[in-house]
Scaffold this motif. Sequence first.
Motif, mmCIF file in Angstrom:
data_model
loop_
_atom_site.group_PDB
_atom_site.id
_atom_site.type_symbol
_atom_site.label_atom_id
_atom_site.label_comp_id
_atom_site.label_asym_id
_atom_site.label_seq_id
_atom_site.Cartn_x
_atom_site.Cartn_y
_atom_site.Cartn_z
ATOM 1 N N GLN A 83 -5.230 8.124 2.567
ATOM 2 C CA GLN A 83 -4.315 7.029 1.728
ATOM 3 C C GLN A 83 -4.106 5.728 2.300
ATOM 4 O O GLN A 83 -4.166 4.908 1.441
ATOM 5 C CB GLN A 83 -2.903 7.753 1.947
ATOM 6 N N ASN A 109 -5.379 2.913 -0.431
ATOM 7 C CA ASN A 109 -4.358 1.887 -0.657
ATOM 8 C C ASN A 109 -5.053 0.444 -0.191
ATOM 9 O O ASN A 109 -4.716 -0.447 -1.178
ATOM 10 C CB ASN A 109 -3.155 1.926 -0.078
ATOM 11 N N LYS A 132 -7.505 -0.349 -3.026
ATOM 12 C CA LYS A 132 -6.814 -0.702 -4.506
ATOM 13 C C LYS A 132 -6.195 -2.317 -4.339
ATOM 14 O O LYS A 132 -6.363 -3.107 -5.161
ATOM 15 C CB LYS A 132 -5.575 0.031 -4.598
ATOM 16 N N GLU A 133 -5.634 -2.487 -3.121
ATOM 17 C CA GLU A 133 -4.995 -3.907 -2.842
ATOM 18 C C GLU A 133 -6.017 -5.042 -3.144
ATOM 19 O O GLU A 133 -5.922 -5.807 -3.538
ATOM 20 C CB GLU A 133 -4.430 -3.928 -1.737
#
Length: 429
Positions: A20, A24, A27-28
């Motif tokens: 995760q 994450n 994605k950022e």
Amino acid sequence: MLQAPRGTKDIYSPEIIKWQHIENKFKECAELYGYSEIRTPIFEDVNIFKRAVGETTDIVQKEMYVFKDKKDRTFALRPENTASIVRSYIQNKLVDNQYSTLPGGITRLFYIGPMFRYERPQSGRSRQFHQLGVELIGLDEPQADIEMISLIKDFFCSIKVYYQLELSSVGCELCRDKYRDELINYATKGKDSLCELCSERLKKNPLRILDCKVNGCKDFLNSSPEIIDYLCDKCRYHLDVVKSYVEKRKINFKINPRLVRGLDYYTRTVFEFKSDRLGSQDALAAGGRYNNLIEQFKGEPTPSVGFAAGIERLVLASQINEEIQSRISIYISHIDEECFEYVCDLSEELRQSCIKKGLALRVVQEIRKEPLKISRILSVASKYKFHFVIFIGTKEMKDNKVSVKNLSSGEQINLDRAIWIDKLIEIIV
């Protein structure tokens, strides 16, 4: 005993926390560069992959999961995602989508998801594996290739992955045809040194022999002609601009003239980010330019570039094991049965406050009505690595109080029911 299929695995805590974190951060980083997410089906018409990846590649010939549906249509689980994204780009006219296409008609997309290949399972290679990737559609300039490399560098920095970049070019149709003739001449003279598969590749798709992992072929091809020496002026200029940026940014790299990648759709720039922590399966991320693929799918000629990275390999290579922590977790329990409803109300209050305030907490309530002793509550909380414990007895309920224990510091405080959430958040934040 029932087991997961060979080459697949279940992913759960604590490993899933690292997954995760990596997803994450990706994605950022992708959103920082202006990319928007796309999710494509995990199966497509088999011809989409045959057309894009190439009939003579190992993926199409040996590794795809192919099946027929009840109407006798042939589908394949996706072995990679670029072909699916190109299909979606054309079908959905994404060039006209204001959320994915930015000034200049450039479409920027990123994805995360499972892929499927029938391979021999080993460390860093599974039959169901997971990739994250980026596609930049609509720009022929080397600055698009540079953006790919820069994005990967920044992403790897955020998850503490150390790498070696290998960079090359497979040229365009003009220079690649000249190189193909020279490679065929070289390989034909020593064709007895080639494995059986490469002998077939030499007839159908000669550049594929450069991707062979058989030691005999690798040794023979060490002295083969290098495509770098056959690049036309435009392709050489394109590569030189990319190299100059990489050098300027002090990115650790080397030119690998035999880097061809395993897919047929590449043109000009190709690259791989490798790690010395992974053994033989050392590629962390790889990609390049595919200027002709959209046209092959009957779309308008549209230059494009992209990359994909294997999440399983990033999990193995990342240096963040000790630093990642799950979100703050709170265990709420009661020590007297008559306090059960009071505890239920506290849990609901805290969860609703988290939703309203956008707080990422884990609030776990003991939902068995049978009360627990304080020693048992603390034992459970310690075992499952909770950060805070809230326990309520008859006294706390009578006084309209909430008892909170910080398991890291050992400090315990009593808070008034009217303000307990605000005070707890102050402590956590």
